[in-house]
Design a protein around this motif. Structure first.
Motif, PDB file in Angstrom:
ATOM      1  N   GLY A 217      33.097  20.306  62.519  1.00  0.00           N
ATOM      2  CA  GLY A 217      31.972  20.546  63.310  1.00  0.00           C
ATOM      3  C   GLY A 217      30.672  20.644  62.869  1.00  0.00           C
ATOM      4  N   LYS A 218      30.539  21.008  61.735  1.00  0.00           N
ATOM      5  CA  LYS A 218      29.022  21.434  60.902  1.00  0.00           C
ATOM      6  C   LYS A 218      28.678  20.109  59.930  1.00  0.00           C
ATOM      7  CE  LYS A 218      30.113  26.324  61.172  1.00  0.00           C
ATOM      8  NZ  LYS A 218      30.165  27.506  60.284  1.00  0.00           N
ATOM      9  N   GLU A 219      27.433  20.478  59.743  1.00  0.00           N
ATOM     10  CA  GLU A 219      26.875  19.486  59.040  1.00  0.00           C
ATOM     11  C   GLU A 219      27.242  19.637  57.346  1.00  0.00           C
ATOM     12  OE1 GLU A 219      22.529  18.423  61.197  1.00  0.00           O
ATOM     13  OE2 GLU A 219      22.610  19.474  59.384  1.00  0.00           O
ATOM     14  N   ARG A 220      27.288  18.593  56.801  1.00  0.00           N
ATOM     15  CA  ARG A 220      27.610  18.864  55.275  1.00  0.00           C
ATOM     16  C   ARG A 220      26.304  19.480  54.572  1.00  0.00           C
ATOM     17  NH1 ARG A 220      29.509  13.319  52.275  1.00  0.00           N
ATOM     18  NH2 ARG A 220      30.958  13.404  54.096  1.00  0.00           N
ATOM     19  N   GLU A 221      26.814  20.691  53.874  1.00  0.00           N
ATOM     20  CA  GLU A 221      25.651  21.571  53.223  1.00  0.00           C
ATOM     21  C   GLU A 221      25.992  21.535  51.703  1.00  0.00           C
ATOM     22  OE1 GLU A 221      26.283  25.526  54.532  1.00  0.00           O
ATOM     23  OE2 GLU A 221      28.302  25.548  53.753  1.00  0.00           O
ATOM     24  N   PHE A 222      24.887  21.674  50.901  1.00  0.00           N
ATOM     25  CA  PHE A 222      25.118  21.716  49.695  1.00  0.00           C
ATOM     26  C   PHE A 222      25.448  23.136  49.205  1.00  0.00           C
ATOM     27  CE2 PHE A 222      23.278  21.631  45.448  1.00  0.00           C
ATOM     28  CZ  PHE A 222      22.680  22.622  44.930  1.00  0.00           C
ATOM     29  N   VAL A 223      26.408  23.015  48.048  1.00  0.00           N
ATOM     30  CA  VAL A 223      27.132  24.183  47.592  1.00  0.00           C
ATOM     31  C   VAL A 223      26.480  24.661  46.146  1.00  0.00           C
ATOM     32  CG1 VAL A 223      29.378  25.027  46.408  1.00  0.00           C
ATOM     33  CG2 VAL A 223      29.366  23.595  48.710  1.00  0.00           C
ATOM     34  N   ALA A 224      26.705  23.395  45.145  1.00  0.00           N
ATOM     35  CA  ALA A 224      26.022  23.806  43.829  1.00  0.00           C
ATOM     36  C   ALA A 224      25.589  22.534  43.170  1.00  0.00           C
ATOM     37  CB  ALA A 224      27.196  24.235  43.175  1.00  0.00           C
ATOM     38  N   GLY A 225      24.458  22.357  42.215  1.00  0.00           N
ATOM     39  CA  GLY A 225      24.220  21.397  41.518  1.00  0.00           C
ATOM     40  C   GLY A 225      24.199  21.707  39.774  1.00  0.00           C
ATOM     41  N   ILE A 226      24.303  20.802  39.221  1.00  0.00           N
ATOM     42  CA  ILE A 226      23.976  20.999  37.560  1.00  0.00           C
ATOM     43  C   ILE A 226      23.387  19.754  37.077  1.00  0.00           C
ATOM     44  CG2 ILE A 226      26.162  19.983  37.434  1.00  0.00           C
ATOM     45  CD1 ILE A 226      26.790  21.955  35.036  1.00  0.00           C
ATOM     46  N   ASN A 227      22.507  19.926  36.183  1.00  0.00           N
ATOM     47  CA  ASN A 227      21.735  18.838  35.703  1.00  0.00           C
ATOM     48  C   ASN A 227      22.752  18.118  34.453  1.00  0.00           C
ATOM     49  OD1 ASN A 227      21.618  20.659  33.606  1.00  0.00           O
ATOM     50  ND2 ASN A 227      19.560  19.984  32.980  1.00  0.00           N
ATOM     51  N   TRP A 228      21.945  16.968  33.823  1.00  0.00           N
ATOM     52  CA  TRP A 228      22.849  15.945  33.405  1.00  0.00           C
ATOM     53  C   TRP A 228      23.312  16.670  32.004  1.00  0.00           C
ATOM     54  CZ3 TRP A 228      21.799  15.275  27.958  1.00  0.00           C
ATOM     55  CH2 TRP A 228      20.462  15.401  27.679  1.00  0.00           C
ATOM     56  N   SER A 229      22.882  17.741  31.585  1.00  0.00           N
ATOM     57  CA  SER A 229      23.270  18.242  30.327  1.00  0.00           C
ATOM     58  C   SER A 229      24.046  19.360  30.406  1.00  0.00           C
ATOM     59  CB  SER A 229      22.111  18.619  29.504  1.00  0.00           C
ATOM     60  OG  SER A 229      21.387  19.929  30.034  1.00  0.00           O
ATOM     61  N   GLY A 230      24.101  19.966  31.625  1.00  0.00           N
ATOM     62  CA  GLY A 230      24.705  21.305  32.087  1.00  0.00           C
ATOM     63  C   GLY A 230      24.003  22.334  31.950  1.00  0.00           C
TER      64      GLY A 230
END
Length: 123
Positions: free
Chosen positions: A41-54
């Motif tokens: 019942g909720k929208e998709r939400e951002f949790v975490a991100g990581i760039n290409w190299s880490g």
């Protein structure tokens, strides 16, 4: 890029889980990766991100300190370590890939999505 998320399951509150997202293709290391979640019942939400190299990581403010994103480019895999889980963390968790290193929070900026893995946290 094809993405396959795994590692979800049922865990008690306070427990931990590690999600994995395996990517196909030789270009995995060129993509920025993100984890999102969607509760019923909720929208998709951002949790975490990581760039290409880490070398750079980004988190939803509410999750900082409990969740950790990492990647192993040699294994074409990105991980999400989740600690001190709470019932409100219950959701389907998705991994996603995008070609640029900005707009981490925006669903529409991601080019590829995995199928999702269900995390259920019981109280």
């Amino acid at each position: 890029v094809q993405l396959q998320a795994s590692g979800g399951g049922l865990v008690q509150a306070g427990g931990s889980l590690r999600l994995s997202c395996a990517a196909s293709g030789r270009t995995f290391s060129t993509y920025a990766m993100g984890w999102f979640r969607q509760a019923p019942g909720k929208e998709r939400e951002f949790v975490a991100g990581i760039n290409w190299s880490g070398g750079r990581t980004y988190y939803a403010d509410s999750l900082k300190g409990r969740f950790t994103i990492s990647r192993d480019n040699a294994k074409n895999t990105v991980y999400l370590q989740m600690n001190s889980l709470k019932p409100e963390d219950t959701a389907v968790y998705y991994c996603a890939a995008k070609s640029d290193g900005s707009s981490w929070y925006i669903v529409g900026r991601y080019d590829y999505w995995g199928q999702g893995t269900l995390v259920t946290v019981s109280s």
